[in-house]
Enzyme design. Structure first.
Site, PDB file in Angstrom:
ATOM      1  N   CYS A 116       0.809  -1.228   0.000  1.00 23.53           N
ATOM      2  CA  CYS A 116       0.000   0.000   0.000  1.00 23.53           C
ATOM      3  C   CYS A 116       0.837   1.269   0.000  1.00 23.53           C
ATOM      4  O   CYS A 116       0.313   2.357  -0.225  1.00 23.53           O
ATOM      5  CB  CYS A 116      -0.951   0.004   1.190  1.00 23.53           C
ATOM      6  SG  CYS A 116      -2.143  -1.324   1.078  1.00 23.53           S
ATOM      7  N   HIS A 256      -3.344   7.160   2.614  1.00 20.49           N
ATOM      8  CA  HIS A 256      -3.756   5.868   2.064  1.00 20.49           C
ATOM      9  C   HIS A 256      -5.120   5.517   2.657  1.00 20.49           C
ATOM     10  O   HIS A 256      -5.368   5.742   3.844  1.00 20.49           O
ATOM     11  CB  HIS A 256      -2.721   4.805   2.423  1.00 20.49           C
ATOM     12  CG  HIS A 256      -3.166   3.415   2.102  1.00 20.49           C
ATOM     13  ND1 HIS A 256      -3.607   3.061   0.842  1.00 20.49           N
ATOM     14  CD2 HIS A 256      -3.273   2.296   2.871  1.00 20.49           C
ATOM     15  CE1 HIS A 256      -3.953   1.786   0.849  1.00 20.49           C
ATOM     16  NE2 HIS A 256      -3.774   1.295   2.065  1.00 20.49           N
ATOM     17  N   ASN A 286     -10.441   0.083  -0.335  1.00 21.56           N
ATOM     18  CA  ASN A 286      -8.984   0.141  -0.348  1.00 21.56           C
ATOM     19  C   ASN A 286      -8.497  -0.372  -1.699  1.00 21.56           C
ATOM     20  O   ASN A 286      -8.545  -1.572  -1.967  1.00 21.56           O
ATOM     21  CB  ASN A 286      -8.441  -0.714   0.807  1.00 21.56           C
ATOM     22  CG  ASN A 286      -6.927  -0.680   0.901  1.00 21.56           C
ATOM     23  OD1 ASN A 286      -6.253  -0.170   0.014  1.00 21.56           O
ATOM     24  ND2 ASN A 286      -6.400  -1.247   1.971  1.00 21.56           N
TER      25      ASN A 286
HETATM   26  O1  UT7 Z   1      -4.007  -1.326   3.356  1.00 20.46           O
HETATM   27  C1  UT7 Z   1      -3.171  -2.296   3.897  1.00 20.46           C
HETATM   28  C2  UT7 Z   1      -3.113  -2.251   5.372  1.00 20.46           C
HETATM   29  N1  UT7 Z   1      -4.340  -2.784   5.911  1.00 20.46           N
HETATM   30  C3  UT7 Z   1      -4.955  -2.138   6.894  1.00 20.46           C
HETATM   31  O2  UT7 Z   1      -4.545  -1.066   7.283  1.00 20.46           O
HETATM   32  C4  UT7 Z   1      -6.142  -2.824   7.559  1.00 20.46           C
HETATM   33  C5  UT7 Z   1      -6.017  -2.740   9.047  1.00 20.46           C
HETATM   34  N2  UT7 Z   1      -7.060  -3.424   9.755  1.00 20.46           N
HETATM   35  C6  UT7 Z   1      -8.343  -2.992   9.787  1.00 20.46           C
HETATM   36  O3  UT7 Z   1      -8.686  -2.049   9.112  1.00 20.46           O
HETATM   37  C7  UT7 Z   1      -9.299  -3.646  10.739  1.00 20.46           C
HETATM   38  O4  UT7 Z   1      -8.591  -4.519  11.586  1.00 20.46           O
HETATM   39  C8  UT7 Z   1     -10.460  -4.434  10.052  1.00 20.46           C
HETATM   40  C9  UT7 Z   1     -11.403  -3.479   9.370  1.00 20.46           C
HETATM   41  C10 UT7 Z   1      -9.861  -5.409   9.058  1.00 20.46           C
HETATM   42  C11 UT7 Z   1     -11.258  -5.199  11.106  1.00 20.46           C
HETATM   43  O5  UT7 Z   1     -11.705  -4.316  12.128  1.00 20.46           O
HETATM   44  P1  UT7 Z   1     -11.465  -4.656  13.667  1.00 20.46           P
HETATM   45  O6  UT7 Z   1     -12.119  -3.599  14.440  1.00 20.46           O
HETATM   46  O7  UT7 Z   1      -9.983  -4.836  13.869  1.00 20.46           O
HETATM   47  O8  UT7 Z   1     -12.241  -6.008  13.844  1.00 20.46           O
HETATM   48  P2  UT7 Z   1     -11.708  -7.394  14.400  1.00 20.46           P
HETATM   49  O9  UT7 Z   1     -10.820  -8.053  13.404  1.00 20.46           O
HETATM   50  O10 UT7 Z   1     -11.171  -7.176  15.782  1.00 20.46           O
HETATM   51  O11 UT7 Z   1     -13.043  -8.210  14.517  1.00 20.46           O
HETATM   52  C12 UT7 Z   1     -14.051  -7.904  15.479  1.00 20.46           C
HETATM   53  C13 UT7 Z   1     -15.161  -8.904  15.353  1.00 20.46           C
HETATM   54  C14 UT7 Z   1     -14.694 -10.354  15.364  1.00 20.46           C
HETATM   55  O12 UT7 Z   1     -15.661 -11.118  16.046  1.00 20.46           O
HETATM   56  P3  UT7 Z   1     -15.427 -11.548  17.576  1.00 20.46           P
HETATM   57  O13 UT7 Z   1     -14.170 -12.348  17.578  1.00 20.46           O
HETATM   58  O14 UT7 Z   1     -15.300 -10.269  18.343  1.00 20.46           O
HETATM   59  O15 UT7 Z   1     -16.655 -12.324  17.872  1.00 20.46           O
HETATM   60  C15 UT7 Z   1     -14.690 -10.722  13.913  1.00 20.46           C
HETATM   61  O16 UT7 Z   1     -14.884 -12.118  13.701  1.00 20.46           O
HETATM   62  O17 UT7 Z   1     -15.840  -8.721  14.102  1.00 20.46           O
HETATM   63  C16 UT7 Z   1     -15.891  -9.969  13.397  1.00 20.46           C
HETATM   64  N3  UT7 Z   1     -15.826  -9.685  11.973  1.00 20.46           N
HETATM   65  C17 UT7 Z   1     -16.900  -9.344  11.241  1.00 20.46           C
HETATM   66  N4  UT7 Z   1     -18.200  -9.202  11.557  1.00 20.46           N
HETATM   67  C18 UT7 Z   1     -19.044  -8.838  10.587  1.00 20.46           C
HETATM   68  C19 UT7 Z   1     -14.732  -9.678  11.175  1.00 20.46           C
HETATM   69  N5  UT7 Z   1     -15.104  -9.366   9.920  1.00 20.46           N
HETATM   70  C20 UT7 Z   1     -16.427  -9.146   9.937  1.00 20.46           C
HETATM   71  C21 UT7 Z   1     -17.364  -8.762   8.958  1.00 20.46           C
HETATM   72  N6  UT7 Z   1     -18.653  -8.614   9.320  1.00 20.46           N
HETATM   73  N7  UT7 Z   1     -17.007  -8.518   7.679  1.00 20.46           N
END
Ligand code: UT7
Length: 329
Positions: A116, A256, A286
């Site tokens: 990225c 980004h 993204n």
């Molecule tokens: O561009 C390259 C660099 N990439 C980035 O900068 C991305 C960085 N990461 C992020 O933007 C975030 O971590 C995400 C948007 C990918 C995820 O957000 P988060 O707040 O970190 O969520 P999480 O991974 O901690 O997940 C929270 C919960 C989980 O459930 P439990 O374990 O709390 O029950 C996930 O299983 O949300 C669940 N979850 C979803 N729920 C509904 C994960 N994906 C989804 C989804 N819909 N699509």
């Protein structure tokens, strides 16, 4: 005589027509619009659906418009860099394919892979050739067909990415405008959190790697988020400090577009209101290497000569960095 700087003199973007919105994603994986919007800020993304079309096809459209806008011919271009993580094929470089399709015959061209952060890395590489006086018209492209490596059964990544391309032209400037300073960083130990498991020389494609879905993006969202928030904000703050600037001096932050929360944290850290932040994440998702140049293209008509811009990115590698530039037209 003033020192030669490298200035952006034209910018253009191109996105495919097909809109993949959150509603459609809800039919593909267990997710909902509220979760996607609140966690990432993404409402929809564009997807290149046509069979047989790849990253170079989108980049060609972006560069065609770029040359038209500036009124120059393909023969005048003397260097072309394509920042991408989704090349048409492993080799030759997608940049070479783009040059060939556009009749760019007098340039040397190559790809840049810094995930990225690829576009800002490539912009700095291109700028050095302008500053040295050896090259006069350098095209820097950020283009990715992310849909080619997204696993549409993985709800944690498929909601994030979209396809698109954008390009800028760099030319010499002797008014002190253009790229003023940059800070580019790498920490390869971060690769464990964000990578593609198979398809390279360590693990070439086999039936097993395909069955194990190892040709798609593997991302551990939380650690990547944690590092992105810290490093993108830190490097933007560092470049301001290095140039004796505060948020009040900056016309636009061009971040980004990975997650609206990472962008908000960066803006807050450097004291810039969200009204001065270029954003296209809601409608584009993204697009990896295309995020920053496509924001510039979207804001081109609002930009004024002399505007002070801070570009900032964070991505796989880990790679991250920031550029301070003065808009030249
Ligand atoms: O561009 C390259 C660099 N990439 C980035 O900068 C991305 C960085 N990461 C992020 O933007 C975030 O971590 C995400 C948007 C990918 C995820 O957000 P988060 O707040 O970190 O969520 P999480 O991974 O901690 O997940 C929270 C919960 C989980 O459930 P439990 O374990 O709390 O029950 C996930 O299983 O949300 C669940 N979850 C979803 N729920 C509904 C994960 N994906 C989804 C989804 N819909 N699509």
């Amino acid at each position: 005589m003033n020192k030669i700087t490298a200035a952006i003199t034209s910018v253009n973007s191109w996105f495919p027509e097909y809109v993949l919105n959150n509603e459609e994603l809800c039919k593909m994986v267990d997710t909902d619009n509220e979760w996607i919007m609140s966690r990432s800020g993404i409402l929809e993304r564009r997807i290149l659906k046509e069979v047989g079309k790849g990253t170079s096809d989108m980049a060609v459209e972006a560069v065609k418009g770029l040359l038209e806008k500036r009124g120059i011919s393909a023969e005048e271009v003397d260097m072309l860099i394509c920042a991408t993580v989704t090349p048409d094929m492993q080799f030759p470089a997608t940049a070479n394919v783009i040059s060939d399709k556009l009749g760019i015959k007098n340039a040397f061209s190559f790809d840049m892979n810094a995930a990225c952060s690829g576009f800002i890395y490539a912009l700095i590489v291109g700028s050095k050739f302008i500053e040295s006086g050896s090259h006069k018209k350098v095209i820097v492209i950020g283009a990715d067909k992310m849909s080619s490596i997204v696993d549409y059964t993985d709800r944690t990544t498929c909601i994030l990415f979209g396809d698109g391309a954008a390009a800028v032209l760099l030319e010499p400037n002797n008014e002190g405008l253009g790229i003023i300073d940059s800070l580019l960083k790498t920490d390869g130990s971060g690769r464990v959190h964000l990578h593609q498991k198979a398809g390279g020389s360590v693990k070439p494609a086999t039936h097993e790697t395909i069955d194990a879905r190892e040709h798609y993006i593997y991302q551990e969202g939380q650690p990547v988020f944690k590092f992105a928030v810290k490093y993108m904000a830190d490097v933007a703050a560092e470049i301001l400090e290095k140039n004796n600037l505060t948020g009040d001096d900056i016309s636009w932050l061009v971040p980004h577009q990975a997650n609206i929360r990472i962008i908000e944290a960066t803006a807050k850290r450097i004291g810039i209101g969200m009204d001065k932040v270029m954003l296209n994440i809601e409608k584009r998702g993204n697009t990896t290497n295309a995020t920053i140049p496509s924001c510039l293209a979207g804001w081109e008509t609002k930009l004024k000569k002399g505007d002070k811009l801070i570009l900032a990115a964070f991505g796989g590698g880990f790679t991250w960095g920031s550029i301070y530039l003065k808009w030249a037209y």
